[in-house]
Design a protein around this motif. Sequence first.
Motif, PDB file in Angstrom:
ATOM      1  N   GLN A  82       0.840  -1.194   0.000  1.00  0.00           N
ATOM      2  CA  GLN A  82       0.000   0.000   0.000  1.00  0.00           C
ATOM      3  C   GLN A  82       0.881   1.253   0.000  1.00  0.00           C
ATOM      4  O   GLN A  82       0.655   2.182  -0.761  1.00  0.00           O
ATOM      5  CB  GLN A  82      -0.870   0.003   1.262  1.00  0.00           C
ATOM      6  CG  GLN A  82      -2.290   0.413   1.000  1.00  0.00           C
ATOM      7  CD  GLN A  82      -3.232  -0.158   2.036  1.00  0.00           C
ATOM      8  OE1 GLN A  82      -2.805  -0.607   3.102  1.00  0.00           O
ATOM      9  NE2 GLN A  82      -4.505  -0.146   1.726  1.00  0.00           N
ATOM     10  N   LYS A  83       1.898   1.223   0.826  1.00  0.00           N
ATOM     11  CA  LYS A  83       2.817   2.360   0.962  1.00  0.00           C
ATOM     12  C   LYS A  83       3.528   2.591  -0.385  1.00  0.00           C
ATOM     13  O   LYS A  83       3.802   3.727  -0.774  1.00  0.00           O
ATOM     14  CB  LYS A  83       3.835   2.027   2.060  1.00  0.00           C
ATOM     15  CG  LYS A  83       4.665   3.212   2.512  1.00  0.00           C
ATOM     16  CD  LYS A  83       5.502   2.835   3.732  1.00  0.00           C
ATOM     17  CE  LYS A  83       6.877   3.435   3.610  1.00  0.00           C
ATOM     18  NZ  LYS A  83       7.968   2.487   3.610  1.00  0.00           N
ATOM     19  N   ASP A  84       3.817   1.517  -1.111  1.00  0.00           N
ATOM     20  CA  ASP A  84       4.547   1.646  -2.374  1.00  0.00           C
ATOM     21  C   ASP A  84       3.621   1.875  -3.564  1.00  0.00           C
ATOM     22  O   ASP A  84       4.037   1.715  -4.715  1.00  0.00           O
ATOM     23  CB  ASP A  84       5.398   0.390  -2.605  1.00  0.00           C
ATOM     24  CG  ASP A  84       6.500   0.278  -1.561  1.00  0.00           C
ATOM     25  OD1 ASP A  84       6.889   1.323  -0.990  1.00  0.00           O
ATOM     26  OD2 ASP A  84       6.944  -0.844  -1.292  1.00  0.00           O
ATOM     27  N   GLY A  85       2.369   2.205  -3.304  1.00  0.00           N
ATOM     28  CA  GLY A  85       1.474   2.619  -4.383  1.00  0.00           C
ATOM     29  C   GLY A  85       0.689   1.502  -5.037  1.00  0.00           C
ATOM     30  O   GLY A  85       0.058   1.700  -6.074  1.00  0.00           O
ATOM     31  N   TYR A  86       0.708   0.304  -4.472  1.00  0.00           N
ATOM     32  CA  TYR A  86      -0.095  -0.791  -5.024  1.00  0.00           C
ATOM     33  C   TYR A  86      -1.541  -0.642  -4.546  1.00  0.00           C
ATOM     34  O   TYR A  86      -1.788  -0.132  -3.459  1.00  0.00           O
ATOM     35  CB  TYR A  86       0.458  -2.150  -4.582  1.00  0.00           C
ATOM     36  CG  TYR A  86       1.609  -2.613  -5.437  1.00  0.00           C
ATOM     37  CD1 TYR A  86       1.420  -3.520  -6.464  1.00  0.00           C
ATOM     38  CD2 TYR A  86       2.895  -2.109  -5.232  1.00  0.00           C
ATOM     39  CE1 TYR A  86       2.473  -3.933  -7.260  1.00  0.00           C
ATOM     40  CE2 TYR A  86       3.962  -2.514  -6.017  1.00  0.00           C
ATOM     41  CZ  TYR A  86       3.747  -3.422  -7.035  1.00  0.00           C
ATOM     42  OH  TYR A  86       4.774  -3.832  -7.831  1.00  0.00           O
ATOM     43  N   SER A  87      -2.473  -1.084  -5.371  1.00  0.00           N
ATOM     44  CA  SER A  87      -3.884  -1.003  -4.971  1.00  0.00           C
ATOM     45  C   SER A  87      -4.631  -2.220  -5.513  1.00  0.00           C
ATOM     46  O   SER A  87      -4.017  -3.131  -6.082  1.00  0.00           O
ATOM     47  CB  SER A  87      -4.500   0.285  -5.521  1.00  0.00           C
ATOM     48  OG  SER A  87      -4.406   0.265  -6.922  1.00  0.00           O
ATOM     49  N   GLY A  88      -5.947  -2.202  -5.405  1.00  0.00           N
ATOM     50  CA  GLY A  88      -6.787  -3.312  -5.914  1.00  0.00           C
ATOM     51  C   GLY A  88      -6.529  -4.612  -5.180  1.00  0.00           C
ATOM     52  O   GLY A  88      -6.488  -5.684  -5.785  1.00  0.00           O
ATOM     53  N   PHE A  89      -6.345  -4.516  -3.887  1.00  0.00           N
ATOM     54  CA  PHE A  89      -5.990  -5.716  -3.105  1.00  0.00           C
ATOM     55  C   PHE A  89      -7.090  -6.769  -3.160  1.00  0.00           C
ATOM     56  O   PHE A  89      -8.266  -6.467  -3.022  1.00  0.00           O
ATOM     57  CB  PHE A  89      -5.740  -5.338  -1.643  1.00  0.00           C
ATOM     58  CG  PHE A  89      -4.441  -4.620  -1.454  1.00  0.00           C
ATOM     59  CD1 PHE A  89      -3.288  -5.333  -1.140  1.00  0.00           C
ATOM     60  CD2 PHE A  89      -4.346  -3.248  -1.607  1.00  0.00           C
ATOM     61  CE1 PHE A  89      -2.077  -4.677  -0.977  1.00  0.00           C
ATOM     62  CE2 PHE A  89      -3.137  -2.591  -1.453  1.00  0.00           C
ATOM     63  CZ  PHE A  89      -2.002  -3.302  -1.136  1.00  0.00           C
ATOM     64  N   GLU A  90      -6.663  -7.996  -3.366  1.00  0.00           N
ATOM     65  CA  GLU A  90      -7.618  -9.104  -3.302  1.00  0.00           C
ATOM     66  C   GLU A  90      -7.041 -10.178  -2.409  1.00  0.00           C
ATOM     67  O   GLU A  90      -5.853 -10.455  -2.452  1.00  0.00           O
ATOM     68  CB  GLU A  90      -7.840  -9.699  -4.699  1.00  0.00           C
ATOM     69  CG  GLU A  90      -8.663  -8.814  -5.603  1.00  0.00           C
ATOM     70  CD  GLU A  90      -8.629  -9.318  -7.039  1.00  0.00           C
ATOM     71  OE1 GLU A  90      -8.600 -10.533  -7.236  1.00  0.00           O
ATOM     72  OE2 GLU A  90      -8.624  -8.470  -7.929  1.00  0.00           O
TER      73      GLU A  90
END
Lengths: 765, 189
Positions: A182-190
């Motif tokens: 999340q901190k590194d800009g990833y999203s769309g967690f599944e």
Amino acid sequence: MSKLTSDYLHALAKDPKATPPPNLDPETAEVVQTVVAAEKAVNPAPETELKGRVWRQVRLRLQAEALPEAEKSFAPVSPATRRWQLGLIAAMVIVMLGVAAMFLLIAQTELGRKVPAELQTGVVQSLDYELIYPNSTLLKFDPVKGFPPVNPASAVVNPKRYALAVEANLQDILAYYRAKLQKDGYSGFEDNKPLNYYYNFNSFEEGLTAYKDGEMVVITLYESKQNMFTSQPRLYNLFKQLQPKQSLILVAQGQTPKVEIPDLNYPGATVFSQDRIKKPKHPPPFDRYEEVTIKANYIALSTADDYLKVADYYRQKFNSADFGFPRDSQSQIENVVYLVAMKNGSVATLAIYAGSSSKSDSNTQTTIIITSGLSGLYNATPMRPMQDGKYTSAVWSPSGKYLAHVLENQVILWDSYGISLFTTITDFSEPITKIVWSPDSKLLAIAAGNSVKIWDMDTKTILRDGKYPGGVQSIAWSPFGGSTLAVAVENPSNANQAAQALPKETSLKITTLPFLGDIKALHWSPDGKFLATEQDDKVEIWDSDTKKLNQFPKIKGGKNSVAWAVMEQKQALAVQVDESRIQIWTADSAGTIGSNQAVLKEAGIAQFRWSPDGTLVAIAESDNSVSIWEPLKFRRLVSTKGHISPIADMAWSPDGESFVTVALDRTARLWSKDGKLLKTLDQHATPVLRVAWSPDGRAFATFDANNNIYLWQANGTFIIKLNWGFSREPGKADWSPNNVLTLVEKDGSITKWDGQGRSLGTLYW
Amino acid sequence: MDTKTFRAEENPFTESELLAQAQSNPDYFAEIYELYFGRIYAYCARRVGTPEEAEDLTSLIFTRAWAAVAKYRGGSVAAWLFKIAHNCVVNHLRNRKSFGSSEHLALISADDNILAELEDQEKRAIVAKLIAKLPDDQRELLALSVAGQLSSKEIGVVLGKGEGAVRMALHRIIKGLRQAYHRIDEGKQ
């Protein structure tokens, strides 16, 4: 009175027609009847697949819960009969053997042993993108083979993969990665729950997927102790390296694969507000397809149109986008259509309900709930092809009782109901090139590298382990005459030595053939008295004492150019000699070789097929025509045209009354045995590559270049189009002796359908 | 209460012999599974409401049973198996966080309108609602009797009670339902 009431209640529970006891007052009897009827009305009738599915769950639970109590302790119970006592003694012997086997297994898997530290390669300093869990150690592993087959990590394009071990619990690890990504800009967690819900009863497997600018990261976590005995052979080498209390972390990072789904909005439909969209819960078996692991998208729509009309709209929509339907069913009780459409791993599951899910919306007649994305079944890792034969990686025993499934360097055994026999034959250091069942289905011969192992189904052990220093080219069981296995070896000078390495036993004879050259295949005559060895440019015929009887030239690179049949009670071998000749060699039951070697001449022979009774030969020609020959009289009965492109394959019906040709002109054609065109089947959208009849002759399957399988009745009536979407090799599907169409997928799963195209479930390993 | 199996022509063993054999050979446990799957599943479905939970519980029950095969000491196989089932169901209901109305129950109530059309079915619907209001131990007793098809003696073994007590309890349930039904019926008239 209480006895009368309860007796009547029990009687009614077992038999709805039971009559009340004469002394029971009629009013009480009526209440009992109503109570029993009310109780029974609540119970849903279990669906047909349920029993088998629950049984599999039981077996998997037992396996996952490590050593079952039943095998740990054996307590004798009071014997009821003498027969029982005898059974008990036999049972004790079996259990002792079982315990011994268990110890062997434990010794082999190093369960409970402290693993030497040198197996772990030390703390990792850095990688391109730091996804190393603090204080973890990097494990040795093969990034291609080391991932579980059904996992979104398999779908990552050009992945970087690594495996880590750390003493921490799964939830902490998961939370760490979630925060970091999340901190590194990833999203769309599944969340990645295991696809196969049989494993779902314990949280020893966790994971997550996250996306960023066309890239994705998949983290998969296992608690090792729990998994030692579960069916994850691919991870075996990793579990083996774990210290007690360590968890396993698998990281895959790379590009996100492309998902191809057509526009799924229904014309004029209202989209539900976001908060009302929830993932649909399909009943089994559809729930398998809900596992959309990549770019999952959920839509809920409502429309005033009738639900059947809506279902047809979507069928057409997916059909025109060349999707296939592994599932399509309508429940009339609940008025709902479940539809699963797939293409190359992209999947959409649709539940189309008659009626509104919202009472306030009176205009709604139909509710549509759609999940789409890349299927969790998707796997980008190619499977290793087998050396020869169209039975690439799963072979049914002749009895139809067992299925041997080759997955990488191991053979996994299933029974015909899709229940794992918990038998995995490993110990192959080289790829398995061929597996063959003995005619009685009791022995399985496995060729890999320079060894041939013979597995005994009764004792579940390797009966023989033959080493052939030069390498093994092919193996074949004789159909009769005890159990004779022919082994073609690469280096003849070692052949005798190799034969001696296998102790002689009356019931098992292993014949090694002393010759040079590359053997493509071994063909036993139907009576088991002769063996034909096929090389690229010649065929040699041997008797069972490996005495050479004859030799023919053979067309180079010919397809299906050598075949035995029984013709007029003689063993007849047909060999395509060149582009215009098929030679037929015969021998009678006494072994006397026929004097007339029949030759069938046609201008351009593409391939040929014996009819099942050996009286006719169908020849596909290079001008796309088909001719039927009567080999005994050297005469052509008929030559007929139909196809406008080359014929790719053909097959006689088991009763020999008709045959099917399939061609690159996208058609399949059904012919009578006298060459009359019965039907042209033109539903395929791409060239048709293969045809296979079910053994009972009631259906045949045609396989096209676009992975579609079409099922047809024997008279050519269309039954269903099946599409699984992954495999590019039509040879991976075949009929079992019990008329079950079996498709082996790249991810190692096996899907089965009956002759009517009804799904019989999928086996996962 | 040791009945011959319905596949007597293939398998000459009684159920308890089968179970004893299962201690060494899983094939025999498969026979037990074959014989009891329907009853165990029906019992679970009756007690937990949703097919998903029932399926999960059924597999758990047979897993527990298989693991406990060595502890079987003779007697009614049905009672032995349902004792395991009863414990699994009780644990499950105890651990279940919410008792929210499931889709399955919703389906039943949706059917009520249709049921009302016929007197018999109306009666059944009323009784079903009355059963739903019974205390849990009484619903368990009915589920074991009807869905599980157990005798009073077998239920006694499962619940650790005497056969007579089970009979009496069942009789009281029927009597209570009869009175409650009458009250509703009279109220309507």
